[in-house]
Design an enzyme around this catalytic site. Structure first.
Site, PDB file in Angstrom:
ATOM      1  N   LYS A   1       0.871  -1.160   0.000  1.00 20.56           N
ATOM      2  CA  LYS A   1       0.000   0.000   0.000  1.00 20.56           C
ATOM      3  C   LYS A   1       0.914   1.217   0.000  1.00 20.56           C
ATOM      4  O   LYS A   1       1.654   1.470   0.946  1.00 20.56           O
ATOM      5  CB  LYS A   1      -0.887   0.014   1.247  1.00 20.56           C
ATOM      6  CG  LYS A   1      -1.720   1.282   1.375  1.00 20.56           C
ATOM      7  CD  LYS A   1      -2.605   1.251   2.606  1.00 20.56           C
ATOM      8  CE  LYS A   1      -3.156   2.634   2.898  1.00 20.56           C
ATOM      9  NZ  LYS A   1      -3.951   2.683   4.124  1.00 20.56           N
TER      10      LYS A   1
ATOM     11  N   GLY B   1      -8.704   9.010  10.109  1.00 17.24           N
ATOM     12  CA  GLY B   1      -9.079   9.272  11.500  1.00 17.24           C
ATOM     13  C   GLY B   1     -10.096  10.382  11.696  1.00 17.24           C
ATOM     14  O   GLY B   1     -10.459  10.695  12.819  1.00 17.24           O
TER      15      GLY B   1
END
Lengths: 356, 81, 259
Positions: free
Chosen positions: C98, C159
């Site tokens: 990733k 987040g």
């Protein structure tokens, strides 16, 4: 044995489109019209870009059963020389036209790539936009055409129905279904900026053809994602030669197909020519269509005053003058637009690698 | 005659200083990466080892001796999105 | 069978888990088990002899059916990401990477230019590149062009819990992409994972929503169920939203009577 590509036969994307095409109720048509109109207004506004076709020649090497220019027809053959091309273009400019579509038949000794390229060069001298509807070419030929100022290629598969395609295209280079199918990709690879797709409605089952046309457009959108797509809706008209469409498409069905395409492809240009009658053109202009031809001739040349018209490729149903048509658009609060492109942006497009 | 016991002369242990994960670490000279891993409590199976920005693969660790000033990074897979 | 296909690899789970922010490795492992995830992403960090339990490789390897997808978080340039990728592949043996390059530590938004460069190089070296990006449809196609195995546009900032703030852009990316689209970052509730799947995403990656929950294992199970539900609904075909404008006079009267 001809194997069709997966993207053409894959059943996945089309649920909503299928539903719209199969539901034949008048109520649903009105609902689709309202939705299509709202989407068209939002995305395209109230303008209508206009163009006109110029048939450069009616020489043809192919034997399409449905076409007035097929090579076995007795139509007198003619091709415009350079001087005639210039005069025709000047006459078109007098009508206000600034966006021209150059047409030829299949490749012949009389009319081949060099002739076509020269015609594009000439047209690009005075027209703001030049597009071409002619024979399938190679990537390199498209690259050269783009370099001469051609920004769009129109190529209809006519019908995606393989069996019917093979039956109708009796001889000549057009017999090759897959080569024709891959033409848009070759053009985009060569740097042509926009592709015009279409089927000739009437040759085969219109709903199936519409679905496959949709898949073709979606495939090009995903692989040549920098390219522009437009879709036309030619419907088989009576022509000199007398081919009767196997699957006649009435006004309601054609309208339904066009509206369905607007709803399923909100950003794609939808084109309607003078094959269709005035009331149909005017009605669809506000609902889904975003590009139209004007004051067309489908004979070779034909724009000069006093020119005797030979037999055209198809009969024109909307023979209104440019001024009359513009008036009709304005009365529907649509602004006719003759220049919608700045040639300073020409030059082959960078399409780089296709995504597989 | 009693032989004099051989004097066992212990060579003074020469230490080198390396940078381990950004901090100074003292090690006996000629320590290998394996020695270092043992020293810090790793069995080596779940770590990557780099010396002066070059990866040193597990088979090479036994032979790879560390030198003064080497920058060693010992990395693990830890939590992170 | 409706499986997630990433290059030659097939997964039955469409929920990918991040491993950060958990209160302990043990809690994280329980969440992974409860989620049914088969792809788990981890970051490369320095070994810490005071905190040996930070090392997740061993424990994760013991869970059946898990494939590691290392990420390059911490890198702020393509060069750093490429280096981290190579170390990760060396250590894990996994071809997945990733590419996560966020130079700004406050908003953690991904750098498109460094990401393009890292993706281009890593794809050419045989990695299965999964780039984390802002939901930019053109960037997504360019990454597809250089050979990425998927694109991972954010739902909203890492987040932030702002869910699918980028839904309109995601919609375009999903429509235009020929490779799997995996929504990553910002999902706060299982319903958002369901919605992403209903839109046509191939998978979702969830981290903060699970780690920050009072009961991560339960939340992970909830995400498992909602991801499944969303995918099933997508496959079954959602009813079209009704959005008709009512015209004052019939728009199709010009067609005349239907024959």
């Amino acid at each position: 044995m001809t194997i069709l590509p997966d993207w053409l036969t894959d059943n996945n994307d089309c649920r909503e489109l299928k539903a719209m095409l199969r539901n034949r109720s008048p109520e649903s048509l009105e609902t689709m019209a309202a939705r299509s109109r709202a989407m068209t207004l939002r995305r395209f506004g109230r303008t209508m870009p206009l163009y006109a076709p110029l048939y450069l020649s009616n020489y043809c090497s192919s034997g399409c059963a449905y076409c007035g220019f097929a090579s076995d027809r007795t139509t007198p053959r003619r091709k415009l020389d350079e001087e005639e091309i210039r005069r025709e273009i000047a006459a078109m400019k007098q009508l206000g036209i600034q966006d021209i579509l150059l047409l030829t038949g299949e490749r012949t000794a009389a009319v081949g790539f060099e002739y076509l390229k020269r015609a594009v060069d000439i047209a690009a001298e005075s027209m703001q936009r030049v597009t071409v509807e002619a024979f399938p070419m190679s990537v390199e030929e498209y690259r050269e055409l783009a370099g001469s100022g051609c920004t769009g290629i129109t190529i209809y598969q006519e019908t995606y129905d393989l069996l019917q395609y093979e039956a109708l295209h009796r001889w000549g280079p057009k017999k090759d279904y897959l080569y024709r199918l891959a033409t848009p990709e070759r053009a985009l690879e060569g740097g042509i900026k926009t592709i015009g797709l279409g089927v000739l409605f009437g040759l085969s089952d219109p709903v199936t053809d519409a679905l496959m046309l949709y898949r073709h457009a979606r495939h090009l959108e995903k692989t040549y994602w920098r390219g522009g797509i437009s879709i036309s809706f030619p419907r088989l008209r009576p022509q000199t030669g007398g081919y009767e469409p196997t699957y006649p498409v009435d006004d309601h069905l054609l309208a339904r197909i066009i509206l369905a395409f607007r709803i399923a492809m909100p950003d794609v240009e939808l084109v309607l020519s003078t094959r269709e009658k005035p009331s149909f053109r005017d009605g669809m202009a506000g609902l889904a269509i975003t590009r139209m031809s004007i004051a067309s001739r489908t004979t070779v040349g034909g724009y000069l005053e006093g020119e005797s018209s030979g037999e055209g490729q198809f009969e024109i149903s909307d023979s209104r003058t440019a001024e009359e048509f513009c008036q009709a658009l304005r009365s529907r609060r649509i602004e006719p637009v003759f220049k919608n492109w700045e040639p300073a942006y020409n030059g082959p497009s960078r399409n780089t690698l296709p995504c597989s | 005659m009693k032989k004099r016991p051989k004097e066992i002369v212990q060579k003074p242990l020469k230490m080198i200083t390396i940078q381990l994960n950004g901090e100074s670490e003292s090690l006996p000279e000629d320590s290998t990466i394996i020695d270092l891993l043992t020293r810090i409590g790793s069995d080596g199976k779940t770590v990557a080892t780099l010396v002066n920005d070059q990866v040193v693969r597990p088979p090479e660790r036994t032979a790879h001796a560390l030198c003064e000033g080497d920058r060693v990074e010992i990395l693990v897979f830890a939590g992170g999105g | 069978m409706d499986h997630l296909q990433l290059a030659a690899h097939t997964f039955s789970s469409r929920l990918i888990l991040g491993t950060g922010k958990f209160s302990s490795a043990a809690v994280m492992l329980e969440a992974v088990k409860a989620s049914g995830a088969q792809l788990v992403t981890v970051a490369l960090r320095r070994f810490n002899r005071e905190q040996l339990e930070d090392d997740l490789f061993g424990p994760l390897s013991e869970l059946p059916g898990i494939t590691l997808m290392p990420n390059t978080s911490g890198a702020s340039t393509a060069a750093e990401a490429i280096k981290a990728a190579n170390i990760s592949r060396e250590l894990s043996g996994s071809p997945f990477i990733k590419v996560e390059i966020h130079p700004n530590p406050q908003h953690l938004m991904p750098d498109p230019i460094e990401t393009m460069e890292a993706a281009r190089v890593l794809a050419s070296e045989g990695f299965l590149v999964m780039p984390y990006i802002s939901p930019d449809p053109v960037l997504a196609k360019r990454l597809e062009e250089v050979g990425c195995a998927s694109v991972m546009p954010l739902g909203s900032a890492i987040g932030s819990g702002q869910g699918l703030a980028s839904a309109a852009m995601l919609s375009i990316i999903i429509r235009e992409s020929s490779i799997p689209v995996i929504v990553d970052a910002g999902l706060r509730a299982p319903s958002e994972a369901a919605r992403a799947m209903e839109m046509g995403c191939s998978a979702v990656l969830v981290n903060s929503a699970i780690a920050a929950s009072d009961n991560p294992a339960e939340m992970a199970a909830a995400f498992r169920d909602s991801t499944d539900a969303g995918r099933r609904a997508f496959k079954a075909g959602l009813m079209r939203e009704s959005r008709e404008a009512v015209a004052t006079s019939p728009l199709t009267s010009f067609l005349g009577e239907q024959s």
